[in-house]
Scaffold this active site. Structure first.
Site, mmCIF file in Angstrom:
data_model
loop_
_atom_site.group_PDB
_atom_site.id
_atom_site.type_symbol
_atom_site.label_atom_id
_atom_site.label_comp_id
_atom_site.label_asym_id
_atom_site.label_seq_id
_atom_site.Cartn_x
_atom_site.Cartn_y
_atom_site.Cartn_z
ATOM 1 N N HIS A 211 -20.264 -40.000 33.398
ATOM 2 C CA HIS A 211 -20.271 -41.430 33.046
ATOM 3 C C HIS A 211 -19.207 -41.748 32.015
ATOM 4 O O HIS A 211 -18.521 -40.863 31.479
ATOM 5 C CB HIS A 211 -21.657 -41.850 32.546
ATOM 6 C CG HIS A 211 -22.111 -41.156 31.298
ATOM 7 N ND1 HIS A 211 -21.710 -41.535 30.037
ATOM 8 C CD2 HIS A 211 -22.957 -40.108 31.112
ATOM 9 C CE1 HIS A 211 -22.278 -40.764 29.125
ATOM 10 N NE2 HIS A 211 -23.034 -39.872 29.766
ATOM 11 N N CYS A 227 -24.808 -34.502 29.500
ATOM 12 C CA CYS A 227 -24.030 -35.189 30.523
ATOM 13 C C CYS A 227 -22.539 -34.927 30.335
ATOM 14 O O CYS A 227 -22.104 -34.299 29.370
ATOM 15 C CB CYS A 227 -24.308 -36.683 30.498
ATOM 16 S SG CYS A 227 -25.940 -37.119 31.145
#
Length: 390
Positions: A211, A227
Site C-alpha cells: 500500500h 505490510c
C-alpha cells in the site's frame, strides 16, 4: 538538468572497471524533473544487472529525504552511502552518490519480488509477443518488531482504491499505550496510513497489504506493522499494472552476486532478523553466502576487499573477483627437443629452438588472469481494509 558524461567508477579494488564502464550523470537538481529511473529494459533474459549509479550536486533547499524520493530510493538507502552528510541540511554544492544499479534477485522473474534486506520491490510485467523484457523496481518499507512480514510465495487477492482502515485491536492498544489513541475507523484521506491505493495479499489470511503511505519519509525503513509500504506516487503507478492473482514472492537475500564479462559483482545489504529489523552483518556468515553463490566456478577473489564490501553492506555494487582459468585443465605438452647435429646453427639467446620436421608448432598456454594486489581501502475495487496490520 546538466548531465556530464564520465567513466563510471565501478568499485573494483578502488579502480575503474572496463566491464562496468558506464556513465555517471552529475545532475544539477535545480528545476530538474522527477527521475524516471525505475523501469529497465533487459537486452536479454540472462541480464542480471540493471541501472547505473549516479552522483548529484545539491542545491540549498535539498534534503536527502526529498532526493531519495526523487530518485526512487529509500531514505536510509541514500543516507547509508553518503555518511557524514546531514540528511536534513546537506548544504549546497555537496556531491552525493545515488545508488541506482541493482543485481536482480535470484529466482523466477515473474510477478512481484520483494527482497526484505534490500527494502526493494521488483515487478516483472509479462512481455508482449516480440516485445522487450522489462523490470520495474521501487523502494519499500517492511515489517518491524513482532509484526513480521512473511516469507514465501503468495499472490494478490484484492485491489482497493481509497481504502478505509480499520485498525486491529492490537495496533490500537499499541498506540494507546504510546499516548496516541486511534479511532476504530480511519476514512480515506491524508490521515490514512494506507494511502490511496492498496493491494491485499493472501498471506496471513489476507491481513498483509502492499500500500501507499501518508509518511513518505519512512519509506525504506522497517517501520510498518508487517505490510509493504510504498511512496504514494510509486504505488499509484504500480496499482493499475497489477492484476488480482499476480504472484508475489517475498525473499530474504542480503547478498546478491552476478557474473558480468568475467567479473564477479557483489551487492550486500544489512541483513534483517525475523521481525524485519536490520542488524550489523556477520562478515564470516556473509563470506559463506558469497562462497555459496559462487559455487564451483573457479575465481580469483580479492578477499580483503570482498570482506570490506560485506562489512559496509551499503548496497553499492562492487567487483570483488575475476573468473580464473580452470586449474584442473591439462597443461599443453612441451615441445619435443630438436635433434643435435654438427651442422646446426645455434639459436640466438632467448630464441625458441626449431621443431623437428613434421612436428606441430607448440602453442603457448593461455595466460591466467591474476588477482590484482590488495589496495589500501578501509531494491480495484473500493472496500474496507479490515484487520490490516499496516
Amino acid at each position: 538538468m546538466e548531465c556530464i558524461a564520465v567513466r563510471k567508477k565501478s568499485q573494483r579494488w578502488g579502480g575503474y572497471s572496463g566491464a562496468a564502464g558506464a556513465l555517471i550523470c552529475v545532475l544539477a537538481l535545480a528545476g530538474a524533473k522527477p527521475a524516471l529511473a525505475t523501469t529497465y529494459t533487459l537486452s536479454s533474459p540472462n541480464d542480471d544487472v540493471v541501472g547505473q549509479d549516479k552522483t548529484v550536486v545539491t542545491v540549498y533547499e535539498d534534503t536527502l529525504y526529498d532526493l531519495a524520493r526523487k530518485f526512487s530510493l529509500g531514505s536510509e538507502e541514500l543516507i547509508r552511502v553518503n555518511p557524514g552528510v546531514d540528511p536534513w541540511l546537506p548544504g549546497a554544492g555537496k556531491t552525493l552518490i545515488v545508488p541506482d544499479r541493482h543485481i536482480l534477485p535470484p529466482g523466477p522473474r515473474e510477478g512481484i519480488v520483494v527482497n526484505l534486506p534490500e527494502h526493494r520491490l521488483y515487478y516483472y510485467p509479462k512481455p508482449k509477443r516480440g516485445g522487450p523484457i522489462q523490470v520495474i523496481t521501487y523502494p519499500v518499507s517492511i515489517g518491524k518488531m513482532d509484526w513480521r512480514t512473511p516469507l514465501g510465495v503468495t499472490h494478490v487477492i484484492q485491489k482497493q482504491k481509497n481504502p478505509i482502515w480499520y485498525p486491529p485491536e492490537s495496533v490500537r492498544k499499541e498506540h494507546a499505550e504510546a499516548g496516541d489513541p486511534l479511532p476504530s475507523m480511519v476514512p480515506s484521506g491524508p490521515d490514512n496510513p494506507l494511502g490511496l491505493f492498496a493491494m491485499r495479499l493472501a498471506a496471513g489470511n489476507g491481513t498483509y497489504l502492499i500500500h501507499g503511505t501518508n509518511n513518505p519519509i519512512a519509506v525504506g525503513l522497517a517501520v510498518t506493522h508487517g505490510c509493504i509500504r510504498m511512496y504514494p506516487d510509486d504505488v499509484e503507478a504500480l496499482f493499475p499494472l497489477i492484476a488480482v492473482g499476480t504472484q508475489v514472492r517475498l525473499i530474504n537475500q542480503p547478498v546478491k552476486v552476478a557474473w558480468v564479462d568475467g567479473e564477479l559483482l557483489l551487492e550486500a545489504h544489512p541483513p534483517v532478523d525475523a521481525q524485519g529489523q536490520s542488524f550489523e552483518p556477520n562478515v564470516d556468515q556473509f563470506a559463506e553466502m558469497l562462497r555459496g553463490a559462487v559455487g564451483d566456478t573457479t575465481v580469483a577473489i580479492h578477499w580483503d576487499y570482498a570482506r570490506e564490501v560485506l562489512q559496509k553492506a551499503d548496497g553499492v555494487i562492487a567487483t570483488v573477483a575475476l573468473e580464473a582459468n580452470d586449474p584442473n585443465a591439462p597443461e599443453p605438452a612441451p615441445a619435443p627437443a630438436p635433434e643435435s647435429t654438427s651442422e646446426s646453427t645455434p639459436s640466438p639467446a632467448g630464441a625458441p629452438a626449431s621443431s623437428p620436421a613434421g612436428a606441430p608448432t607448440p602453442q603457448p598456454a593461455a595466460p591466467k588472469t591474476a588477482a590484482p594486489p590488495p589496495v589500501q581501502t578501509s531494491t480495484g475495487a473500493s472496500g474496507p481494509a479490515t484487520g490490516d496490520t499496516r
